[in-house]
Enzyme design. Structure first.
Site, PDB file in Angstrom:
ATOM      1  CB  THR A 121      44.019  14.144  19.827  1.00  0.00           C
ATOM      2  OG1 THR A 121      44.924  13.168  20.322  1.00  0.00           O
ATOM      3  CG2 THR A 121      44.468  14.606  18.455  1.00  0.00           C
ATOM      4  CG  PHE A 149      52.857  10.823  20.707  1.00  0.00           C
ATOM      5  CD1 PHE A 149      52.503  11.216  19.425  1.00  0.00           C
ATOM      6  CD2 PHE A 149      53.380  11.770  21.569  1.00  0.00           C
ATOM      7  CE1 PHE A 149      52.675  12.531  19.010  1.00  0.00           C
ATOM      8  CE2 PHE A 149      53.564  13.087  21.166  1.00  0.00           C
ATOM      9  CZ  PHE A 149      53.205  13.467  19.882  1.00  0.00           C
ATOM     10  CG  LEU A 150      49.348   7.022  25.716  1.00  0.00           C
ATOM     11  CD1 LEU A 150      48.326   6.928  26.851  1.00  0.00           C
ATOM     12  CD2 LEU A 150      50.751   6.765  26.225  1.00  0.00           C
ATOM     13  CG  PHE A 245      53.417   2.353  11.777  1.00  0.00           C
ATOM     14  CD1 PHE A 245      53.933   2.151  13.034  1.00  0.00           C
ATOM     15  CD2 PHE A 245      52.053   2.563  11.643  1.00  0.00           C
ATOM     16  CE1 PHE A 245      53.120   2.166  14.145  1.00  0.00           C
ATOM     17  CE2 PHE A 245      51.232   2.580  12.742  1.00  0.00           C
ATOM     18  CZ  PHE A 245      51.774   2.377  14.001  1.00  0.00           C
ATOM     19  CG  LEU A 246      57.152   0.311   6.217  1.00  0.00           C
ATOM     20  CD1 LEU A 246      58.610   0.136   5.811  1.00  0.00           C
ATOM     21  CD2 LEU A 246      56.419   1.186   5.184  1.00  0.00           C
ATOM     22  CB  CYS A 256      44.255   7.682  16.967  1.00  0.00           C
ATOM     23  SG  CYS A 256      44.143   7.895  18.734  1.00  0.00           S
ATOM     24  CE  LYS A 259      38.875  10.915  17.903  1.00  0.00           C
ATOM     25  NZ  LYS A 259      39.063  12.148  18.634  1.00  0.00           N
ATOM     26  CE  LYS A 316      46.720  -1.299  18.743  1.00  0.00           C
ATOM     27  NZ  LYS A 316      47.852  -0.401  18.926  1.00  0.00           N
ATOM     28  NE  ARG A 323      37.103   3.670  20.344  1.00  0.00           N
ATOM     29  CZ  ARG A 323      37.709   4.473  21.214  1.00  0.00           C
ATOM     30  NH1 ARG A 323      37.339   5.726  21.329  1.00  0.00           N
ATOM     31  NH2 ARG A 323      38.702   4.009  21.964  1.00  0.00           N
TER      32      ARG A 323
HETATM   33  C1  UDX Z   1      47.729   5.289  17.220  1.00  0.00           C
HETATM   34  C2  UDX Z   1      49.126   5.936  17.343  1.00  0.00           C
HETATM   35  O1  UDX Z   1      50.144   4.961  17.075  1.00  0.00           O
HETATM   36  C3  UDX Z   1      49.309   6.545  18.718  1.00  0.00           C
HETATM   37  O2  UDX Z   1      50.576   7.175  18.786  1.00  0.00           O
HETATM   38  C4  UDX Z   1      48.187   7.562  18.903  1.00  0.00           C
HETATM   39  O3  UDX Z   1      48.323   8.276  20.055  1.00  0.00           O
HETATM   40  C5  UDX Z   1      46.843   6.854  18.828  1.00  0.00           C
HETATM   41  O4  UDX Z   1      46.734   6.242  17.535  1.00  0.00           O
HETATM   42  P1  UDX Z   1      46.563   3.014  17.939  1.00  0.00           P
HETATM   43  O5  UDX Z   1      45.312   3.568  17.364  1.00  0.00           O
HETATM   44  O6  UDX Z   1      46.511   2.323  19.244  1.00  0.00           O
HETATM   45  O7  UDX Z   1      47.658   4.168  18.098  1.00  0.00           O
HETATM   46  O8  UDX Z   1      47.102   1.969  16.850  1.00  0.00           O
HETATM   47  P2  UDX Z   1      48.440   1.707  16.012  1.00  0.00           P
HETATM   48  O9  UDX Z   1      49.182   0.585  16.605  1.00  0.00           O
HETATM   49  O10 UDX Z   1      49.179   2.953  15.737  1.00  0.00           O
HETATM   50  O11 UDX Z   1      47.777   1.167  14.641  1.00  0.00           O
HETATM   51  C6  UDX Z   1      46.855   1.978  13.898  1.00  0.00           C
HETATM   52  C7  UDX Z   1      46.261   1.181  12.755  1.00  0.00           C
HETATM   53  O12 UDX Z   1      47.228   0.953  11.736  1.00  0.00           O
HETATM   54  C8  UDX Z   1      45.742  -0.203  13.150  1.00  0.00           C
HETATM   55  O13 UDX Z   1      44.523  -0.455  12.474  1.00  0.00           O
HETATM   56  C9  UDX Z   1      46.827  -1.148  12.696  1.00  0.00           C
HETATM   57  O14 UDX Z   1      46.354  -2.450  12.410  1.00  0.00           O
HETATM   58  C10 UDX Z   1      47.295  -0.437  11.438  1.00  0.00           C
HETATM   59  N1  UDX Z   1      48.680  -0.751  11.117  1.00  0.00           N
HETATM   60  C11 UDX Z   1      49.701  -0.318  11.907  1.00  0.00           C
HETATM   61  C12 UDX Z   1      48.953  -1.483   9.970  1.00  0.00           C
HETATM   62  O15 UDX Z   1      48.054  -1.908   9.232  1.00  0.00           O
HETATM   63  N2  UDX Z   1      50.265  -1.728   9.662  1.00  0.00           N
HETATM   64  C13 UDX Z   1      51.307  -1.280  10.410  1.00  0.00           C
HETATM   65  O16 UDX Z   1      52.465  -1.541  10.053  1.00  0.00           O
HETATM   66  C14 UDX Z   1      51.005  -0.570  11.593  1.00  0.00           C
END
Ligand code: UDX
Length: 424
Positions: A121, A149-150, A245-246, A256, A259, A316, A323
């Site tokens: 990124t 987008f992993l 994502f809710l 990610c 940052k 998570k 991080r």
């Molecule tokens: C994210 C993006 O989803 C991914 O596409 C990108 O390339 C890298 O960043 P990641 O950091 O692995 O991936 O975590 P993700 O599952 O997206 O969750 C991000 C944060 O949001 C976490 O702290 C998670 O606990 C929080 N979250 C996510 C919530 O609090 N509620 C949700 O409904 C979803």
């Protein structure tokens, strides 16, 4: 099948490398750290990510996957050279591109007509900067942006079955080749380099903002006596919004969202622009973790030598990554204020101020308050009667709405959840 070089055996590079080799591509990984290369060659996966270790060993056994400390050796046989290098936040929030630039300069004399693919990124404009750097070194290699987008925890599945692929560049043939490399049936957004780079930031900014909104609605639910599950269920059924994502919680973290949000705000500021909703998401998110730590401290205010049990340290479930983890930050904030924090996480480890326990029950033992901070499914399976007996207090602050309210009540514990009325 293609010959592929991947430079950087971090999270993104390694997932890409083992995934590509499992599809039959011939992959050589260039990684600067000799210990890491030795580990990988021996089949030891240095990171906790579902399925990556198994595919690493399969790739080594089939001979389709090799590792080297020499980036120039890694690209010798390659048609495509993927850069998956770290781009940490600089002090001002911008992304630090010094590693990326150094590798581009190192590879320029060796690339020839190979396609250089930017996977990390990177700030919008990096593709054009890298192209200019190569041209200045008389290298004519096309440069394609192909952001990842992993998600941690499901990275391999996301790589194998992506929702979509974004490719951007100035050379139409090169972007078509990159798009066709992995999943020919996947929807492709083929575009200019700037737009491809911006899609990644826009996606993470949008998702971070969604989580912030869900958390703000949860706060409103608590104040009003409403139920966040009903609110997000109703929201998610509107097809313009969608159900993902809710999930409310202690805030977003990880490598990610925070940052990338800072980097996008920095980029906007460079162009005299503001993205107020994203700035708000970052601030609300940081404040939220302080507020949660305060709420825990308020519960132990009158207690002599208070003890807080913490379930979870990772940002998570499904990862050992701490991080920018809300769980770790909340634990550290509480410990800084003099309470003993004893934590258990199935994979992650704590900072110095937190005592690490061997089990969830250990972390609860003697605790005045138990805080559930990461949504590891195994926490939901703990014997809560045993937990209640081991605790000194009787309050569970469930920051992930993970535990079954009936089971908590049956164990005669008080259950505080996010966005829900308290169960006494
Ligand atoms: C994210 C993006 O989803 C991914 O596409 C990108 O390339 C890298 O960043 P990641 O950091 O692995 O991936 O975590 P993700 O599952 O997206 O969750 C991000 C944060 O949001 C976490 O702290 C998670 O606990 C929080 N979250 C996510 C919530 O609090 N509620 C949700 O409904 C979803």
């Amino acid at each position: 099948m293609a010959d592929i070089a991947v430079i950087g055996a971090g999270y993104v590079g390694l997932t890409l490398a083992v995934g590509a080799a499992s599809m039959g591509h011939d992959v050589t990984v260039g990684e600067a750290d000799p210990d890491r290369v030795a580990d990988l060659m021996a089949g030891h996966c240095p990171l906790f990510e579902a399925g990556v270790g198994d595919l690493l060993r399969e790739g080594l056994a089939s001979g389709l996957l090799t590792f080297t400390t020499s980036n120039t050796d890694a690209v010798t046989a390659a048609e495509f050279v993927f850069l998956a290098l770290p781009t940490p936040s600089a002090a001002d929030g911008s992304a630090n591109l010094s590693v990326l630039h150094a590798v581009v300069d190192e590879l320029a004399p060796h690339l020839g007509e190979r396609v250089l693919v930017l996977k990390s990124t990177v700030p919008v404009g990096t593709n054009r900067d890298v192209t200019a750097r190569l041209r200045a070194a008389d290298c004519t290699a096309p440069v394609v942006s192909n952001p990842e987008f992993l998600r941690e925890g499901t990275a391999l599945a996301d790589f194998m079955r992506p929702d979509h692929v974004v490719v951007g560049g100035d050379d139409a043939e090169a972007i078509a080749q990159v798009a066709a490399l992995f999943d020919p049936d996947c929807p492709v957004t083929a575009t200019d380099p700037m737009s491809a780079e911006l899609v990644k930031y826009a996606t993470n900014a949008y998702l971070a903002t969604r989580v912030m909104m869900a958390n703000s609605f949860a706060d409103l639910c608590e104040a009003l006596g409403a139920d966040i599950d009903a609110v997000t269920a109703g929201l998610g059924r509107d097809h313009r919004i969608g159900p993902f994502f809710l999930q409310p919680g202690p805030g977003f973290g990880g490598s990610c969202f925070p940052k990338d949000a800072r980097a996008l705000l920095d980029l906007a500021a460079d162009h005299g622009l503001d993205v107020p909703i994203l700035a708000a998401a970052v601030k609300v998110n940081a404040d939220r973790q302080e507020r949660m730590a305060e709420a825990v401290l308020a519960e132990v205010a009158g207690v002599f030598e208070p003890v807080v049990g913490l379930w979870g340290l990772a940002f998570k479930a499904g990862t050992d990554d701490t991080r920018e983890s809300p769980a770790l930050r909340i634990g550290e904030l509480i410990a800084d204020r003099g309470a003993t924090v004893q934590a258990y996480d199935p994979e992650a480890v704590a900072g110095d101020s937190i005592r690490l326990c061997d089990s969830a029950l250990d972390a609860a033992t003697g605790a005045d308050v138990l805080v559930v901070a990461t949504e590891w499914p195994e926490f939901a399976g703990e014997d809560l009667t045993e937990v209640a007996e081991a605790m000194r207090g009787d309050l569970v602050m469930d920051l992930r709405n993970l535990l079954d309210p009936e089971a908590v009540r049956a164990a005669e514990l008080r259950h505080r959840q996010i966005g829900k009325p308290e169960q006494e």
